[in-house]
Design an enzyme around this catalytic site. Structure first.
Site, PDB file in Angstrom:
ATOM      1  CD  GLU B  80      -0.904   0.981   3.489  1.00 44.27           C
ATOM      2  OE1 GLU B  80      -2.033   0.748   3.876  1.00 44.27           O
ATOM      3  OE2 GLU B  80      -0.243   1.984   3.817  1.00 44.27           O
ATOM      4  CB  CYS B 112      -2.233  -5.500   6.012  1.00 45.18           C
ATOM      5  SG  CYS B 112      -1.977  -3.955   6.903  1.00 45.18           S
ATOM      6  CG  HIS B 234      -2.341  -8.731   9.402  1.00 44.41           C
ATOM      7  ND1 HIS B 234      -1.160  -8.244   8.897  1.00 44.41           N
ATOM      8  CD2 HIS B 234      -3.091  -7.652   9.766  1.00 44.41           C
ATOM      9  CE1 HIS B 234      -1.196  -6.919   8.951  1.00 44.41           C
ATOM     10  NE2 HIS B 234      -2.341  -6.540   9.469  1.00 44.41           N
TER      11      HIS B 234
END
Lengths: 131, 348
Positions: B80, B112, B234
């Site tokens: 990103e 993400c 994550h």
């Protein structure tokens, strides 16, 4: 001359460290050249600079050119690679009191400069100490 | 199925401690450290960005893969924080590692999750026989607004994977994806910093999607948490991956090897992929690994890997992620951080 075009022409050397070896006398060049200054040969085979060398000399730049003022002070060095090739580059990620002739360095891919806020980003090699 | 042939991770050397950021904004460092389970985060130097870190991580991946880069048929960088708004990161990466010109290339973006999205697509192309090898990278140098909670976690790092038809170091047993439209975190065009919806980023966003994806993935392959040696989730902070792992029935020991965020921060697209590289570094042949990414907006990609005998031969060919994280670092103050991250308004 457009900077984009000049930058683009140097991509094989700046990104991939492409060198040339004279097929007559074996002398190596980085960047490659058209005529061997050792034997006058014009035939070369493509080689690649090793990514590890030793610092042959260095200095610290405190008054930088305009597009590098925000990076100052920074170290510039000449490192010797396999075959005796010597290459000049910025030494990144280094404390200045760490700098020593003979210190092992390796090549890392870094952003070298940028053409202002709207121009191209120029990438290439810098030295970093082998820790 | 496809396999991971080589892998590598890279993070900058600079670190800033939670206390150093909290001091500037009058925040309570101990509560951030305890609440988010964060101690410090990586910070890129002014000459490092998503492209430079992708190149370094890929050099390590190629050392472990031992393949001729011209055989790579797809180059995908998920991020990103692509340095250009218009111009691919992947073309620079492909040129730098010698994968041009016969390769398909595109940049990915899904907050993400962009790195795992790149991995997912490469695996599909390999399985479909369209390419021999694919190169998938998750990398970010994300920014949190000054004083925002995100400033304590937004970090820099990259993970790179060479994906091919043979088993490699880890066989991809199966994949699964889970996504909905959930506006928990975003950055509008021309905005420098992202915005987020505070606590809404938790239960309806991160936890719903990671739990949904992990449960769906395990059901698809008929496995339970106890069947896995390791799990990687994550890591937007230190707390969430541990909490979601425990909710699913995983132990701290299964999660810890890939749990980098307490001292690395959130490397966004690089987060769970970097955790996977750290887990590969310690895994043994036959070990099963569950990986679940999360990208705001929102979605999760799930993967089940089985380690092969080849891991023992290649893991030492490049720096190990945890060792690099713990050994090669230098602490910077907030002023240096503000300069490096271009948070200071300069004269014209």
């Amino acid at each position: 001359m457009s900077t984009s075009a000049r930058y683009w022409r140097e991509i094989p050397q700046r990104y991939r460290l492409e060198a040339a070896k004279c097929t007559s006398c074996g002398k190596q060049f980085f960047p490659p050249r058209l005529v061997c200054n050792g034997c006058g040969g014009r035939e070369f085979e493509a080689t690649k600079l090793s990514d590890k060398g030793k610092l042959a000399t260095y200095t610290v730049i405190r008054i930088a050119p305009s597009d590098l003022t925000q990076q100052a002070p920074y170290a510039i060095g000449i490192a010797e690679f396999d075959g005796g090739l010597r290459v000049t580059a910025q030494v990144a990620d280094v404390d200045f009191d760490e700098l020593k002739v003979g210190m092992p360095v390796r090549i890392e891919f870094r952003r070298i400069r940028e053409e202002g806020e709207a121009g191209i980003l120029c990438y290439g090699y810098k030295f970093v100490p082998v820790r | 199925m496809a396999g991971i042939i080589g892998y590598g991770a890279y993070m900058p050397r600079n670190r800033i401690k939670v206390e150093e950021i909290a001091k500037i904004w009058g925040a309570d460092a101990p509560s951030y450290k305890k609440g988010l389970m964060l101690q410090e985060k990586s910070v890129p130097s002014p000459d490092q960005d998503t492209i430079t870190m992708s190149v370094e991580a890929t050099k390590y991946a190629l050392k472990r893969a031992g393949i001729d880069p011209t055989r790579i048929g797809a180059v995908y960088v998920g991020s990103e924080s692509h340095p250009y708004a218009v111009k691919p990161s992947g073309t620079v990466l492909a040129e730098a590692v010698g994968a041009t010109p016969e390769a398909h290339c595109a940049d990915f973006e899904f907050a993400c999750k962009a790195g795992s999205a790149a991995m997912f697509v490469c695996m599909g192309l390999v399985d479909g026989g369209k390419i021999e090898y694919g190169l998938a990278v998750g990398a970010d140098t994300s920014q949190g607004a000054p004083g925002d909670a995100l400033e304590y976690s937004a970090a820099a790092g990259a993970a790179s994977f060479i994906i091919g038809k043979d088993d490699g170091v880890a066989k991809v047993i199966d994949t699964y994806s889970f996504m909905t439209d959930t506006p928990d975190f975003w950055r509008r065009s021309y905005m420098h910093y992202p915005r987020h919806a505070g606590r809404f980023t938790g239960e309806p966003a991160y936890f719903k999607h990671v739990l949904g994806c992990a449960n769906g993935m395990m059901e698809k392959v008929g496995m339970k948490p106890k069947d896995f040696a390791y799990a990687v989730f994550h890591q937007p902070n230190g707390k969430f991956p541990m909490r979601v792992g425990k909710m699913l029935g995983f132990t701290k020991e299964q999660i810890e090897p890939g749990w980098l965020s307490p001292t690395l921060g959130n490397t966004y697209s690089g987060s769970s992929p970097m955790g996977l590289t750290a887990t590969f570094d310690v895994a043994n042949p036959g070990d099963m690994i569950l990986m679940v990414s999360y990208g705001s907006g929102s979605g999760s990609d799930g993967f089940v890997y089985e380690m092969t005998d080849k891991i023992d031969a290649v893991r030492d060919l490049a720096p190990k992620t945890r060792e690099k994280l713990d050994s090669d670092k230098v602490y910077i103050d907030y002023g240096t951080y503000a300069k490096y991250r271009r948070k200071i308004r300069m004269g014209e």
